[in-house]
Design a protein around this motif. Structure first.
Motif, PDB file in Angstrom:
ATOM      1  N   UNK A 132       0.842  -1.187   0.000  1.00 51.30           N
ATOM      2  CA  UNK A 132       0.000   0.000   0.000  1.00 51.30           C
ATOM      3  C   UNK A 132       0.878   1.238   0.000  1.00 51.30           C
ATOM      4  N   UNK A 133       0.633   2.135  -0.927  1.00 48.59           N
ATOM      5  CA  UNK A 133       1.369   3.387  -1.041  1.00 48.59           C
ATOM      6  C   UNK A 133       0.445   4.489  -0.529  1.00 48.59           C
ATOM      7  N   UNK A 134       0.859   5.181   0.500  1.00 45.29           N
ATOM      8  CA  UNK A 134      -0.037   6.058   1.251  1.00 45.29           C
ATOM      9  C   UNK A 134      -0.523   7.281   0.476  1.00 45.29           C
ATOM     10  N   UNK A 135       0.320   7.924  -0.296  1.00 46.34           N
ATOM     11  CA  UNK A 135      -0.043   9.174  -0.975  1.00 46.34           C
ATOM     12  C   UNK A 135       0.615   9.189  -2.350  1.00 46.34           C
ATOM     13  N   UNK A 136      -0.159   8.865  -3.380  1.00 49.08           N
ATOM     14  CA  UNK A 136       0.399   8.661  -4.719  1.00 49.08           C
ATOM     15  C   UNK A 136      -0.185   9.651  -5.720  1.00 49.08           C
ATOM     16  N   UNK A 137       0.713  10.327  -6.429  1.00 49.84           N
ATOM     17  CA  UNK A 137       0.346  11.152  -7.573  1.00 49.84           C
ATOM     18  C   UNK A 137       0.851  10.467  -8.825  1.00 49.84           C
ATOM     19  N   UNK A 138       0.059  10.481  -9.874  1.00 52.20           N
ATOM     20  CA  UNK A 138       0.440   9.800 -11.116  1.00 52.20           C
ATOM     21  C   UNK A 138       0.919  10.838 -12.122  1.00 52.20           C
ATOM     22  N   UNK A 173       4.871   3.788   2.702  1.00 56.35           N
ATOM     23  CA  UNK A 173       4.181   2.595   2.232  1.00 56.35           C
ATOM     24  C   UNK A 173       4.036   1.590   3.362  1.00 56.35           C
ATOM     25  N   UNK A 174       3.074   0.693   3.174  1.00 55.74           N
ATOM     26  CA  UNK A 174       2.809  -0.399   4.114  1.00 55.74           C
ATOM     27  C   UNK A 174       2.898  -1.703   3.340  1.00 55.74           C
ATOM     28  N   UNK A 175       3.727  -2.592   3.812  1.00 55.34           N
ATOM     29  CA  UNK A 175       3.818  -3.931   3.211  1.00 55.34           C
ATOM     30  C   UNK A 175       2.989  -4.850   4.082  1.00 55.34           C
ATOM     31  N   UNK A 176       1.940  -5.412   3.539  1.00 54.91           N
ATOM     32  CA  UNK A 176       1.117  -6.345   4.291  1.00 54.91           C
ATOM     33  C   UNK A 176      -0.295  -5.857   4.471  1.00 54.91           C
TER      34      UNK A 176
END
Length: 182
Positions: A132-138, A173-176
Motif C-alpha cells: 500500500x502506497x499512502x499518498x500517490x500522484x500519477x 508505504x505499508x507492506x502487508x
C-alpha cells in the motif's frame, strides 16, 4: 521444513483505496500490464565532512524517501486518465451514445491529485503480499506507439510521497495487511 512461496507474475495497480484497502467510488483498477509493475524507493542523504577527513563523510543522515511505480498498460480507458491527470478534460458523452472526446492541456501550475494506492500480485488474495502506497500522484505522459507486432499502451509513472496526515507521520508505504492494528 516449509519451502518458501515464490510470488511471481503480473501485478494489479489500484489507485484510490480507503484505509481498509477497499476501492473508493472514484478509484480505479489497472489489471492489464505489459512488462510488470516496478515499485522502488529512493532515499536521499546528507553526508557531512570535516576538513580533517577531506571528501570522506564522517556520517550519513537520511534527508527523505520517496517511492516510484512504473508500468505500461494496454488499458487505454481515458476515463481513468481524467481521474488522475488535472490537465485532462472530458467533453461530451452526457447522453448514451453521444460523441465524446478527451482533451489534454499543457499549461503549468496544476497540482497532481493524490490517493492511496495498492499493488497486488495477480491471483493472490493474501494481503500480506500487498504493498500500500499512502499518498500517490500519477505523472502521466502519453506514449501511444503504433508499431507492427505490438499494441498501443499507456506509460504510467507514479510517485509515492510521505504522507504528513498518516499515522505514523510521514508514512510512505505499508507492506502487508493494511487493517492490522497494535
Amino acid at each position: 521444513m516449509n519451502d518458501p512461496i515464490i510470488y511471481s507474475g503480473p501485478g494489479i495497480f489500484e489507485w484510490g483505496v480507503d484505509e481498509e484497502g477497499q476501492l473508493e467510488i472514484d478509484g480505479f483498477v489497472i489489471d492489464l500490464t505489459q512488462g510488470g509493475i516496478t515499485f522502488t524507493t529512493t532515499t536521499t542523504y546528507y553526508d557531512p565532512t570535516t576538513d580533517q577527513t577531506g571528501t570522506a563523510p564522517i556520517d550519513s543522515i537520511s534527508t527523505g524517501t520517496t517511492g516510484s511505480v512504473a508500468f505500461e498498460t494496454p488499458d487505454m480507458d481515458f476515463e481513468k486518465v481524467i481521474k488522475f491527470n488535472p490537465n485532462a478534460i472530458k467533453v461530451g458523452g452526457a447522453a448514451e451514445g453521444a460523441p465524446v472526446k478527451y482533451q489534454v492541456t499543457g499549461l503549468a501550475g496544476k497540482r497532481l491529485p493524490r490517493k492511496r494506492a495498492v499493488i497486488k500480485p495477480l491471483g493472490i488474495d493474501d494481503p500480506d503480499q500487498f504493498i500500500y502506497l499512502e499518498s500517490v500522484g500519477i505523472k502521466f505522459d502519453m506514449n501511444a506507439g503504433y508499431v507492427l507486432d505490438n499494441n498501443r499502451r499507456f506509460t504510467i509513472n507514479a510517485i509515492a510521497y510521505p504522507s504528513l496526515a498518516a499515522t505514523p507521520k510521514g508514512l510512505l508505504y505499508t507492506w502487508g495487511d493494511i487493517t492490522a492494528t497494535a
